[in-house]
Scaffold this active site. Structure first.
Site, PDB file in Angstrom:
ATOM      1  N   LYS A 126       2.022  -2.866  -6.034  1.00 18.43           N
ATOM      2  CA  LYS A 126       1.003  -3.140  -5.012  1.00 18.43           C
ATOM      3  C   LYS A 126       1.406  -2.400  -3.744  1.00 18.43           C
ATOM      4  O   LYS A 126       2.595  -2.167  -3.513  1.00 18.43           O
ATOM      5  CB  LYS A 126       0.943  -4.646  -4.738  1.00 18.43           C
ATOM      6  CG  LYS A 126      -0.362  -5.104  -4.144  1.00 18.43           C
ATOM      7  CD  LYS A 126      -1.452  -5.305  -5.194  1.00 18.43           C
ATOM      8  CE  LYS A 126      -2.798  -5.529  -4.543  1.00 18.43           C
ATOM      9  NZ  LYS A 126      -3.820  -5.941  -5.501  1.00 18.43           N
ATOM     10  N   ASP A 166      -8.258  -2.484  -3.263  1.00 21.49           N
ATOM     11  CA  ASP A 166      -8.075  -3.924  -3.039  1.00 21.49           C
ATOM     12  C   ASP A 166      -8.818  -4.210  -1.727  1.00 21.49           C
ATOM     13  O   ASP A 166      -9.714  -3.436  -1.350  1.00 21.49           O
ATOM     14  CB  ASP A 166      -6.575  -4.277  -2.928  1.00 21.49           C
ATOM     15  CG  ASP A 166      -6.319  -5.780  -2.962  1.00 21.49           C
ATOM     16  OD1 ASP A 166      -6.414  -6.393  -4.029  1.00 21.49           O
ATOM     17  OD2 ASP A 166      -6.032  -6.370  -1.892  1.00 21.49           O
TER      18      ASP A 166
END
Ligand code: NDP
Length: 446
Positions: A126, A166
């Site tokens: 991430k 995201d």
């Protein structure tokens, strides 16, 4: 909790005292894993858990860019390469002022288990930045993305690490990031997913997380003798996940009466008009309060958290972490809500999850329920490698199969190890962890 797991959690807490989101995600996972370590004492000997909770690599960098006034701005960029035991790191980039290492480590951990649940060969990662795209011009967003990629490109690649979108990273940002990667490296490869359809994107990727969430919920309801049909639904957020959750749950016979953004929520008892929301959010980048100017009879309420006071059968939190706490959980249950499906990552606090489980609410945990996005990203990677593209129907059919498979893995693990066969939280943690654990054991002390 076993003595070994408690010891690992204590050590982790001591070393990461200020990382509250990371400790929250790790605690939830660790609390589920006792049966795994009872069955596999060799994991403790190999210090598997100590290795698992330490990301393989954290990259942190400066992102300087020039704003429209000619002033130099500096943001902080990150990539957490959490675990590559089962495949190249894979996970989104988040652009939001709240981004910090704790949030990205929690997201990396969740991503690792989620990717494992998909059954596809992808590890977990991430990244992102504390840059806020809200209120910035296209030129400023491009300047930021180009600078961000100028640092990130050396750490990623189609076989090493494949970022995606995201919060704050949609088609526009992915386009700018991809353009810069290609310009620096000269490679036209599937290094990012969520790409536009003209340059290697997959049909169905945009819809995949929201649709996948609804497919998971449908499987969960069917297993428990219930259906979406005629249910009232509240969805927090009005971004990518929320919009396509609305689209699919409506197709399944639900009626969405409330949606939100970070300022407040709209309530429309006749059902939120999705075309209006898409126009506001995907085209105009406007605030959700604008909805009431376009749809007579709807109401706007300031404060996004109050959305959980709305009476609904199904609640789909699709905005951000910790947006639904114990008090919200009690209000939902008191109002008759019997299904909660996490579209966002860790939107419910530990207290809220515990309350839902105790009250017999059917609860679909994020790492399983929102895995449709990354699963379809993996399908995008496959299409890129083959230099080929599948139809929307083909992708959607594969997504439905993957979500069914994820539900069944969670249900089987819950059946085998949990206090209740409907404890899909424990089921998801155990099923997700087992595959990564086996791969880590097979690969030795790395
Ligand atoms: P978007 O940026 O498209 O939308 C986010 C939505 O949540 C917006 O409505 C935003 O409101 C709201 N929001 C963001 N931060 C906050 C906050 N601090 N408080 C209240 N509301 C907030 O993001 P996505 O839809 O892509 O992502 C939503 C969630 O789903 C995230 O948790 C993400 O990690 C998760 N997720 C996303 C996937 C994907 O494929 N996109 C895959 C799996 C999980 P505003 O515009 O006012 O900021």
């Amino acid at each position: 909790m076993s003595e070994y797991i408690a010891r690992v959690l204590d050590g982790l807490t001591a070393r990461n005292q200020h990382e509250k989101e990371y400790l929250q995600a790790a605690t939830e996972m660790l609390e589920s894993l006792a049966p795994v370590f009872e069955k596999h004492p060799e994991y403790e000997k190999a210090s598997l858990l100590e290795r698992f909770v330490e990301p393989e690599r954290v990259i942190l960098f400066r992102v300087p860019w020039v704003d429209d006034q000619g002033k130099v701005q500096v943001n902080r960029g990150y990539r957490v390469q959490y675990n590559s035991a089962i495949g190249p790191y894979k996970g989104g980039l988040r652009l939001h002022p709240s981004v910090n290492l704790s949030i990205l480590k929690f997201l990396g951990l969740e991503q690792t288990l989620k990717n494992s649940l998909t059954g596809l060969p992808i590890g977990g990662g991430k990244g992102g930045s504390d840059f806020d795209p809200k209120g910035k011009s296209d030129q400023e967003v491009m300047a930021f993305c180009q600078s961000f990629m100028t640092e990130l490109y050396r750490h990623i690649g189609q076989d090493t690490d494949v970022p995606a979108g995201d919060i704050g990273v949609g088609a526009r940002e992915i386009g700018y990031l991809y353009g810069q990667y290609k310009r620096i490296t000269g490679l036209y490869e599937g290094v990012l997913t969520g790409k536009g359809l003209t340059y290697g994107g997959s049909l169905g990727r945009k819809q995949a997380t929201g649709y996948g969430l609804c497919y998971f919920v449908k499987n969960m309801l069917e297993r428990n003798g219930k259906t979406v049909d005629n249910s009232t639904v509240a969805i927090s957020g009005s971004g990518n996940v929320a919009i396509y959750a609305h689209e699919k749950i409506t197709q399944m016979g639900g009626k969405v009466v409330a949606m939100s953004d970070s300022n407040g929520y709209v309530y429309d008892p006749r059902g939120i008009d999705l075309d209006v929301v898409k126009q506001l959010k995907e085209v105009e980048r406007a605030r959700i309060r604008e909805y009431t100017n376009r749809v007579p009879g709807s109401e706007y309420h300031e404060g996004c958290k109050n959305i959980w006071q709305v009476k609904c059968d199904i609640a789909l939190p699709c905005a951000t972490q910790n947006e639904l706490d114990g008090e919200d959980a009690r209000a939902l249950v008191a109002n008759g809500c019997f299904v909660v499906g996490e579209g966002a990552n860790m939107p419910c606090t530990l207290e809220a999850v515990d309350y839902f489980l105790r009250k017999g609410v059917l609860f679909a945990p994020a790492k399983a329920a929102n895995a449709g996005g990354v699963a379809t990203s993996a399908l995008e990677m496959s299409q890129n490698s083959q230099r080929f593209s599948w139809s929307f129907e083909e992708v959607d059919e594969k997504l439905q199969g993957i979500m069914k498979g994820i539900f069944e893995k969670c249900a089987d693990a819950a059946e085998a190890f949990a206090d209740k066969p409907t404890n899909y939280v424990m089921g998801a943690n155990i099923a997700g962890f087992m595959k990564v654990a086996e791969a880590m054991m097979a690969q030795g002390c790395v």
